[in-house]
Write an enzyme that holds these catalytic residues in place. Structure first.
Site, PDB file in Angstrom:
ATOM      1  N   LYS A 100     -24.352  86.594  -2.987  1.00 53.08           N
ATOM      2  CA  LYS A 100     -23.882  87.385  -4.134  1.00 53.08           C
ATOM      3  C   LYS A 100     -23.752  88.886  -3.851  1.00 53.08           C
ATOM      4  CE  LYS A 100     -25.329  84.230  -7.816  1.00 53.08           C
ATOM      5  NZ  LYS A 100     -26.023  84.076  -9.101  1.00 53.08           N
ATOM      6  N   ASP A 143     -22.956  85.965 -14.930  1.00 50.80           N
ATOM      7  CA  ASP A 143     -24.279  85.461 -15.319  1.00 50.80           C
ATOM      8  C   ASP A 143     -24.743  86.068 -16.650  1.00 50.80           C
ATOM      9  OD1 ASP A 143     -24.751  83.657 -13.265  1.00 50.80           O
ATOM     10  OD2 ASP A 143     -25.702  85.144 -11.962  1.00 50.80           O
ATOM     11  N   ALA A 201     -37.709  89.760 -11.683  1.00 48.11           N
ATOM     12  CA  ALA A 201     -36.925  90.961 -11.387  1.00 48.11           C
ATOM     13  C   ALA A 201     -35.934  90.679 -10.265  1.00 48.11           C
ATOM     14  CB  ALA A 201     -37.857  92.112 -11.003  1.00 48.11           C
ATOM     15  N   ALA A 215     -30.994  87.248 -11.201  1.00 45.26           N
ATOM     16  CA  ALA A 215     -30.714  86.764 -12.557  1.00 45.26           C
ATOM     17  C   ALA A 215     -31.291  87.717 -13.598  1.00 45.26           C
ATOM     18  CB  ALA A 215     -31.283  85.362 -12.731  1.00 45.26           C
ATOM     19  N   ILE A 232     -34.270  80.189 -18.060  1.00 47.08           N
ATOM     20  CA  ILE A 232     -32.996  79.951 -17.369  1.00 47.08           C
ATOM     21  C   ILE A 232     -33.138  78.880 -16.294  1.00 47.08           C
ATOM     22  CG2 ILE A 232     -32.196  82.283 -17.917  1.00 47.08           C
ATOM     23  CD1 ILE A 232     -32.304  82.804 -14.831  1.00 47.08           C
ATOM     24  N   TYR A 287     -33.205  75.208 -15.203  1.00 49.22           N
ATOM     25  CA  TYR A 287     -32.598  74.056 -15.893  1.00 49.22           C
ATOM     26  C   TYR A 287     -32.909  72.724 -15.214  1.00 49.22           C
ATOM     27  CZ  TYR A 287     -29.021  75.122 -12.431  1.00 49.22           C
ATOM     28  OH  TYR A 287     -28.378  75.406 -11.254  1.00 49.22           O
TER      29      TYR A 287
HETATM   30  N1  LIG Z   1     -29.302  78.927 -15.774  1.00 49.03           N
HETATM   31  C1  LIG Z   1     -28.532  79.585 -14.931  1.00 49.03           C
HETATM   32  O1  LIG Z   1     -27.305  79.638 -15.041  1.00 49.03           O
HETATM   33  C2  LIG Z   1     -29.173  80.353 -13.792  1.00 49.03           C
HETATM   34  C3  LIG Z   1     -28.458  81.390 -13.160  1.00 49.03           C
HETATM   35  C4  LIG Z   1     -29.069  82.096 -12.121  1.00 49.03           C
HETATM   36  C5  LIG Z   1     -30.369  81.743 -11.728  1.00 49.03           C
HETATM   37  N2  LIG Z   1     -31.002  80.712 -12.358  1.00 49.03           N
HETATM   38  C6  LIG Z   1     -32.386  80.365 -11.973  1.00 49.03           C
HETATM   39  O2  LIG Z   1     -33.195  81.522 -12.148  1.00 49.03           O
HETATM   40  C7  LIG Z   1     -34.232  81.572 -11.191  1.00 49.03           C
HETATM   41  C8  LIG Z   1     -34.245  82.938 -10.493  1.00 49.03           C
HETATM   42  O3  LIG Z   1     -33.013  83.150  -9.805  1.00 49.03           O
HETATM   43  P1  LIG Z   1     -32.760  84.532  -9.021  1.00 49.03           P
HETATM   44  O4  LIG Z   1     -31.439  84.397  -8.370  1.00 49.03           O
HETATM   45  O5  LIG Z   1     -33.013  85.709  -9.905  1.00 49.03           O
HETATM   46  O6  LIG Z   1     -33.915  84.446  -7.888  1.00 49.03           O
HETATM   47  P2  LIG Z   1     -34.583  85.617  -7.054  1.00 49.03           P
HETATM   48  O7  LIG Z   1     -33.681  86.799  -6.954  1.00 49.03           O
HETATM   49  O8  LIG Z   1     -35.096  84.979  -5.809  1.00 49.03           O
HETATM   50  O9  LIG Z   1     -35.860  86.050  -7.952  1.00 49.03           O
HETATM   51  C9  LIG Z   1     -36.940  85.189  -8.124  1.00 49.03           C
HETATM   52  C10 LIG Z   1     -37.936  85.778  -9.139  1.00 49.03           C
HETATM   53  O10 LIG Z   1     -38.982  84.792  -9.340  1.00 49.03           O
HETATM   54  C11 LIG Z   1     -40.236  85.419  -9.118  1.00 49.03           C
HETATM   55  N3  LIG Z   1     -41.188  84.462  -8.562  1.00 49.03           N
HETATM   56  C12 LIG Z   1     -40.949  83.541  -7.581  1.00 49.03           C
HETATM   57  N4  LIG Z   1     -42.094  82.855  -7.335  1.00 49.03           N
HETATM   58  C13 LIG Z   1     -43.046  83.354  -8.164  1.00 49.03           C
HETATM   59  C14 LIG Z   1     -44.423  83.068  -8.371  1.00 49.03           C
HETATM   60  N5  LIG Z   1     -45.050  82.104  -7.681  1.00 49.03           N
HETATM   61  N6  LIG Z   1     -45.100  83.756  -9.330  1.00 49.03           N
HETATM   62  C15 LIG Z   1     -44.477  84.733 -10.042  1.00 49.03           C
HETATM   63  N7  LIG Z   1     -43.164  85.059  -9.887  1.00 49.03           N
HETATM   64  C16 LIG Z   1     -42.461  84.380  -8.952  1.00 49.03           C
HETATM   65  C17 LIG Z   1     -39.960  86.538  -8.131  1.00 49.03           C
HETATM   66  O11 LIG Z   1     -40.985  87.475  -8.207  1.00 49.03           O
HETATM   67  P3  LIG Z   1     -41.343  88.435  -6.928  1.00 49.03           P
HETATM   68  O12 LIG Z   1     -40.414  89.593  -6.993  1.00 49.03           O
HETATM   69  O13 LIG Z   1     -42.770  88.791  -7.167  1.00 49.03           O
HETATM   70  O14 LIG Z   1     -41.157  87.586  -5.688  1.00 49.03           O
HETATM   71  C18 LIG Z   1     -38.614  87.052  -8.666  1.00 49.03           C
HETATM   72  O15 LIG Z   1     -38.810  87.919  -9.756  1.00 49.03           O
HETATM   73  C19 LIG Z   1     -33.977  80.377 -10.262  1.00 49.03           C
HETATM   74  O16 LIG Z   1     -34.814  79.335 -10.703  1.00 49.03           O
HETATM   75  C20 LIG Z   1     -32.531  80.013 -10.501  1.00 49.03           C
HETATM   76  O17 LIG Z   1     -32.268  78.635 -10.296  1.00 49.03           O
HETATM   77  C21 LIG Z   1     -30.446  80.015 -13.377  1.00 49.03           C
END
Ligand SMILES: NC(=O)c1ccc[n+]([C@@H]2O[C@H](COP(=O)([O-])OP(=O)(O)OC[C@H]3O[C@@H](n4cnc5c(N)ncnc54)[C@H](OP(=O)(O)O)[C@@H]3O)[C@@H](O)[C@H]2O)c1
Length: 271
Positions: free
Chosen positions: A72, A108, A132, A135, A216, A218
């Site tokens: 992205k 998004d 943070a 997404a 978010i 799913y």
């Molecule tokens: N519904 C939809 O259309 C949609 C769209 C986009 C994403 N999503 C979902 O949203 C989620 C995040 O996506 P993203 O792209 O934003 O991912 P990302 O950039 O990798 O961010 C992941 C986030 O999760 C936190 N995290 C991961 N493991 C953790 C833990 N054990 N304890 C506390 N916090 C934790 C991370 O915190 P740290 O900074 O501390 O590592 C970070 O804030 C995914 O599950 C993805 O599938 C859904």
């Protein structure tokens, strides 16, 4: 089976890996439903090949592509033009190829807002966003555009503080995530609660009666967070709808039809 002609419009999704993506099913359903002469295909492309592949697809006559993890940010860099929202978010998930140029969008935030609207949510007050990552950034910016006061709460404090500074938002310490007094919208954008990941530990004891809880994640469709919110009588909004709504602008740009998000689509993509 639907057959395509020699002048079919082409689009797809690029990820690494891409096998988990539900987008081919989603767009495939719409192509069939609207009788569009077109195809939408999954493409597994390694980061080192990403730029070459995207430029090649544009030259090959594709109408555009979705880009997903880990591309992205790289996609933003190769765009000839970027919509203001995507520039603010620092990432694009939808590329439109037109007149030899690559135009980038981030849908998004649109998908998140449209899904909440479809669930009857009205915007205002304070939102607490858990996470943070990419997404969280898109959702935070989109909520600000709706006049919501946004606070980020992230396990890694520095990342939350940096995102809040970039968007001029507030922060809440991760250990304070259950302090929900005065919060009108709680959003989980962490990967916690997803099948195979850890559980999101948060008490909803201190939630206001009007709190809306959105997840978010799913997979599963009903996360433990959503179940806990419903058990307390709170308004809970699932994450699959965001995925469905975020696909609308891309499909319209590539295939010329504005598609509907409805129960039939939900069933197809959830299954
Ligand atoms: N519904 C939809 O259309 C949609 C769209 C986009 C994403 N999503 C979902 O949203 C989620 C995040 O996506 P993203 O792209 O934003 O991912 P990302 O950039 O990798 O961010 C992941 C986030 O999760 C936190 N995290 C991961 N493991 C953790 C833990 N054990 N304890 C506390 N916090 C934790 C991370 O915190 P740290 O900074 O501390 O590592 C970070 O804030 C995914 O599950 C993805 O599938 C859904």
């Amino acid at each position: 089976m639907r057959l395509i002609s020699g002048s079919a419009r082409l689009a797809g999704v690029i990820g690494w890996p891409v096998g988990h993506s539900r987008s081919p099913r989603l767009h495939g359903h719409w192509l069939q439903r609207y009788g569009v002469d077109g195809a939408y295909v999954p493409m597994a492309v390694a980061p080192a090949d990403f730029i070459e592949v995207v430029r090649g697809l544009a030259k090959a006559g594709f109408a555009g592509v979705n880009v997903t993890i880990p591309h992205k940010e790289a996609a933003l860099a190769l765009c000839d033009s970027v919509e203001p929202f995507a520039a603010r978010v620092g990432a694009v998930n939808t590329l439109v190829f037109r007149d030899g140029a690559i135009h980038g969008r981030n849908t998004d935030g649109y998908g998140f807002i449209a899904n909440l609207r479809a669930h009857g949510v009205r915007f205002g007050g304070r939102a607490l966003i858990l996470g943070a990552g990419g997404a969280a950034r898109a959702i935070g910016a989109a909520l600000q555009d709706e006049g919501v006061d946004v606070f980020f709460c992230n396990r890694t404090a520095e990342r939350g503080v940096a995102l809040a500074a970039a968007l001029n938002a507030g922060t809440v310490a991760w250990d304070e995530r259950a302090a929900l007094e005065g919060v009108s919208l709680l959003v989980n954008t962490t990967s916690l609660g997803m099948t195979g990941k850890g559980a999101l530990a948060i008490s909803l004891e201190r939630a206001e009666a009007e709190l809306v809880v959105a997840d978010i994640v799913y997979a599963p469709l009903e996360t433990a967070l959503l179940a806990a919110a419903r058990a307390r009588g709170l308004h809970a909004v699932e994450g699959l709808g965001m995925l469905l709504h975020q696909a609308v602008p891309g499909f319209e740009a590539w295939f010329g039809v504005r598609p509907q998000v409805d129960a039939a689509l939900y069933e197809v993509v959830a299954g």
